[in-house]
Design an enzyme around this catalytic site. Structure first.
Site, PDB file in Angstrom:
ATOM      1  NE  ARG A   1      -3.651  -2.511   0.513  1.00 29.04           N
ATOM      2  CZ  ARG A   1      -4.341  -3.056  -0.572  1.00 29.04           C
ATOM      3  NH1 ARG A   1      -3.876  -2.882  -1.954  1.00 29.04           N
ATOM      4  NH2 ARG A   1      -5.153  -4.241  -0.370  1.00 29.04           N
ATOM      5  CD  GLU A   2       2.078   2.476  -4.959  1.00 32.77           C
ATOM      6  OE1 GLU A   2       1.433   3.439  -5.259  1.00 32.77           O
ATOM      7  OE2 GLU A   2       2.624   1.776  -5.439  1.00 32.77           O
TER       8      GLU A   2
ATOM      9  CB  ALA B   1      -7.540  25.860   2.581  1.00 40.44           C
TER      10      ALA B   1
ATOM     11  CD  GLU C   1      -4.572  31.060   2.375  1.00 44.17           C
ATOM     12  OE1 GLU C   1      -3.788  30.210   2.350  1.00 44.17           O
ATOM     13  OE2 GLU C   1      -5.902  30.867   1.974  1.00 44.17           O
TER      14      GLU C   1
ATOM     15  CB  SER D   1      -6.834  10.937  -1.811  1.00 40.18           C
ATOM     16  OG  SER D   1      -7.060  11.930  -2.764  1.00 40.18           O
TER      17      SER D   1
ATOM     18  N   GLY E   1      -7.633   6.364  -0.665  1.00 38.05           N
ATOM     19  CA  GLY E   1      -7.024   5.290  -1.402  1.00 38.05           C
ATOM     20  C   GLY E   1      -5.556   5.200  -1.150  1.00 38.05           C
TER      21      GLY E   1
ATOM     22  CD  GLU F   1      -4.982  16.887   2.475  1.00 30.46           C
ATOM     23  OE1 GLU F   1      -4.688  18.122   2.418  1.00 30.46           O
ATOM     24  OE2 GLU F   1      -5.414  16.392   1.267  1.00 30.46           O
TER      25      GLU F   1
ATOM     26  CD  GLU G   1      10.478  32.801   3.591  1.00 35.00           C
ATOM     27  OE1 GLU G   1      11.512  32.930   2.785  1.00 35.00           O
ATOM     28  OE2 GLU G   1      10.723  32.354   4.509  1.00 35.00           O
TER      29      GLU G   1
ATOM     30  CD  GLU H   1       0.052  31.096   1.528  1.00 31.63           C
ATOM     31  OE1 GLU H   1      -0.594  30.291   1.732  1.00 31.63           O
ATOM     32  OE2 GLU H   1       0.421  31.821   2.371  1.00 31.63           O
TER      33      GLU H   1
END
Lengths: 192, 192
Positions: A44-45, A84, A104, A121, A123, A127, A146, A148
């Protein structure tokens, strides 16, 4: 080698080996070898990630949402998204959401309401994004990281859907926020 | 060294170098060195991914959605999600959606409607998920991939929200599908 799987789900995959591949500034990568439910093995990656926060922030009598425009290298495109950012080590998601919003957009939220935490994700990535809502905002101070580069604007629901049609908005957290906002605008209730 | 950026967006980040880190079965990883808008340089960690498809499939007079339950190693949890899978090389997303739906649930869709394509994690991943809708289904045949263990069930919108509250549903594509379904159920219109 008998293994005690206790009350585990029949699809549980036990880790037999973890091979670290890469340790970066934002993500790290490992390949786990697991025991499959049928007794076989597989790899599993897995992308490890500290988690992130995002804010649906409504301004001007809740008629507009704050969005930021920035270049996203993985997509090779400029994208419009809700504010975000990723969690700092040990940081509370609620505090992080307030911090990122102000950094932001220059707006400070007097109150942040948790809407939904979600896996981006499942799979391949660990995250989790914690999505918050804010509609009581005061003026704070923009302070970009920095490296950004972004600009902020406030757009209506209608403009947001136009951005979706134009491909300028296309990420999961911003679409979830938009769907939720549209549902609230149409019914007076948030999802759930 | 003067560079012609043509009509590019002022936030565009030109690739100066790409360093391949890992090539796996599902994802690969590279680190790009980029030229920043202010002339400086930075690195971007990028997960390459072929893209994926997912299907909001409604059955029993559109009163229930098909979901599959499987173990997700990156989350170390069993999760309930709408049927989904990654694109094979060169595969058309529409065909892939029909293929994955039948392989995982045993239902064949006479018609698939594109709902939304979205980026899961624009900060570090190339992945785009193409989300489809189907409500005309006939019996086909389950055919799971090797190393794939899952069960399928059909749940109502109410049950789905209970799964969200229980943490059994928590991924972006399934939540987007749910929000959209709830909006449709409440207003007769899909998002947008």
């Amino acid at each position: 080698m008998a293994e005690n799987t206790g009350g585990r789900h029949p699809f549980y995959e036990e880790t037999l080996e973890t091979k670290p591949i890469f340790q970066g500034r934002m993500i790290s990568l490992q390949v786990d070898t697991v025991r499959l439910p049928d007794g076989g093995t597989a790899t599993r990656e897995i992308v490890k990630h500290p988690g992130a926060v995002a804010v649906l922030a409504l301004v001007e009598g809740a008629s507009k949402m704050l969005v930021v425009e920035q270049f996203r290298k993985p997509l090779e495109k400029v994208q419009v998204e809700i504010p975000a950012g990723k969690l700092e080590p040990g940081e509370d998601p609620l505090e992080a959401a307030g911090r990122e919003l102000e950094e932001e957009t220059g707006f400070r939220a007097s109150r942040l309401k948790h809407m939904q935490s979600f896996s981006t994700s499942p799979g391949f990535a660990e995250e989790i994004v914690h999505l918050y809502f804010a509609d009581e905002l005061t003026k704070g101070e923009v302070h970009l990281d920095e490296e950004e580069f972004l600009t902020c604007e406030a757009i209506t629901l209608e403009q947001a859907w136009q951005y979706v049609r134009d491909g300028r908005i296309c990420d999961a957290k911003t679409l979830l926020a938009l769907y939720a906002w549209q549902l609230y605008a149409a019914t007076g209730s948030w999802p759930g």
